[in-house]
Write an enzyme that holds these catalytic residues in place. Structure first.
Site, short mmCIF file in Angstrom:
data_model
loop_
_atom_site.label_atom_id
_atom_site.label_comp_id
_atom_site.label_asym_id
_atom_site.label_seq_id
_atom_site.Cartn_x
_atom_site.Cartn_y
_atom_site.Cartn_z
N ARG A 188 6.90 1.35 1.54
CA ARG A 188 7.77 2.21 0.73
C ARG A 188 9.24 1.92 1.00
O ARG A 188 10.09 2.05 0.12
CB ARG A 188 7.43 3.68 0.99
CG ARG A 188 6.13 4.09 0.32
CD ARG A 188 5.85 5.57 0.48
NE ARG A 188 4.94 5.84 1.58
CZ ARG A 188 5.23 6.55 2.65
NH1 ARG A 188 6.45 7.07 2.80
NH2 ARG A 188 4.35 6.76 3.58
N LEU A 236 0.51 4.21 0.86
CA LEU A 236 0.45 5.06 2.05
C LEU A 236 1.34 4.52 3.18
O LEU A 236 1.70 5.27 4.08
CB LEU A 236 -0.99 5.16 2.56
CG LEU A 236 -2.02 5.83 1.66
CD1 LEU A 236 -3.37 5.91 2.38
CD2 LEU A 236 -1.57 7.22 1.23
N SER A 237 1.67 3.26 3.13
CA SER A 237 2.40 2.61 4.22
C SER A 237 3.90 2.87 4.15
O SER A 237 4.56 2.48 3.18
CB SER A 237 2.16 1.10 4.18
OG SER A 237 3.10 0.41 4.97
N PRO A 238 4.49 3.50 5.17
CA PRO A 238 5.95 3.70 5.18
C PRO A 238 6.75 2.40 5.08
O PRO A 238 7.72 2.34 4.31
CB PRO A 238 6.20 4.42 6.51
CG PRO A 238 4.92 5.14 6.78
CD PRO A 238 3.84 4.22 6.29
N LEU A 282 0.88 -1.18 0.00
CA LEU A 282 0.00 0.00 0.00
C LEU A 282 0.91 1.22 0.00
O LEU A 282 1.78 1.35 0.87
CB LEU A 282 -0.91 0.01 1.24
CG LEU A 282 -1.86 1.20 1.36
CD1 LEU A 282 -2.92 1.18 0.26
CD2 LEU A 282 -2.54 1.19 2.74
#
Length: 222
Positions: free
Chosen positions: A16, A11-13, A9
């Site tokens: 990333r 949005l998920s650090p 996802l």
């Protein structure tokens, strides 16, 4: 090329951080988006992969891996051409491990409280004491940056992990440049060193901050 499936996802650090690692290793992945806000992580088919119902998850030809730090270490150890991103030298490795633990135990833990408070408990305002906890985490990181990167003079997976969370936090808990010059310099070095920084991390961090502000606005109207 290996057949690696990546449940992720933007949005998920932690997701990333995996993206930054994968790019550094030159790997190709099959990405499957898991909508946490929509409840995808609680569906039976996903729970079979990860009973802890979190992302990221990696399926490397039948080997299922969870937790971003474990995944990054695995990928570097299996597919890395050298040990630059995760040193084999015990002292250097210990420094990387220390910053990985700092990221998950301090930086991400303090961010997660806020995101859960806004997204899942549906509050509109971030408690002042939690803002202070984040500011204290910024100070700890500032004091820890004695070299160019978080674990020493070279970029490692600890930088990927920390930058994904710090850049996200900065989107909704401001950090003063005058009091955190080493963090700002480190962020600048990361952006300069990673040509795909914005694509793989910056855009997701901006999107997360925007989503938090939108959720706050929606919660105020309830």
């Amino acid at each position: 090329m290996p057949n690696i499936v990546f449940y992720t996802l933007d949005l998920s650090p932690p997701c990333r951080a995996i993206e930054l690692t994968v790019k550094a290793l030159g790997l190709e992945l099959e990405r499957k988006t898991v909508d946490l806000l929509g409840g995808d992580h609680l569906k039976p088919e996903f729970l079979k992969l990860n009973p802890q119902h979190t992302v990221p998850v990696v399926d490397d030809e039948g080997t299922i891996l969870i937790e971003s730090h474990a995944i990054m270490i695995y990928l570097v150890r299996k597919y890395g051409k050298d040990d630059t991103l995760y040193p084999t030298n015990l002292i250097e490795q210990a420094r990387v491990n220390a910053m990985l633990h700092f990221e998950t135990g301090v930086l991400f833990a303090r961010m997660r409280f806020i995101t859960e408070y806004i997204f899942f408990k549906h509050h509109a305002e971030i408690p002042e004491d939690r803002i202070e906890y984040v500011q204290a985490a910024y100070r700890l990181l500032e004091d820890s940056l004695t070299k160019d990167f978080v674990a020493g003079p070279k970029m490692t997976i600890a930088d990927f992990s920390c930058i994904s969370t710090v850049s996200s936090l900065m989107g909704f808990i401001p950090m003063e440049k005058s009091t955190h010059p080493k963090i700002y310099a480190w962020v600048g070095r990361m952006k300069q060193s990673l040509p795909h920084y914005e694509e793989l991390n910056g855009n997701g961090a901006t999107a997360l901050a925007k989503a938090i502000r939108s959720a706050q606005d929606a919660n105020r109207k309830k």
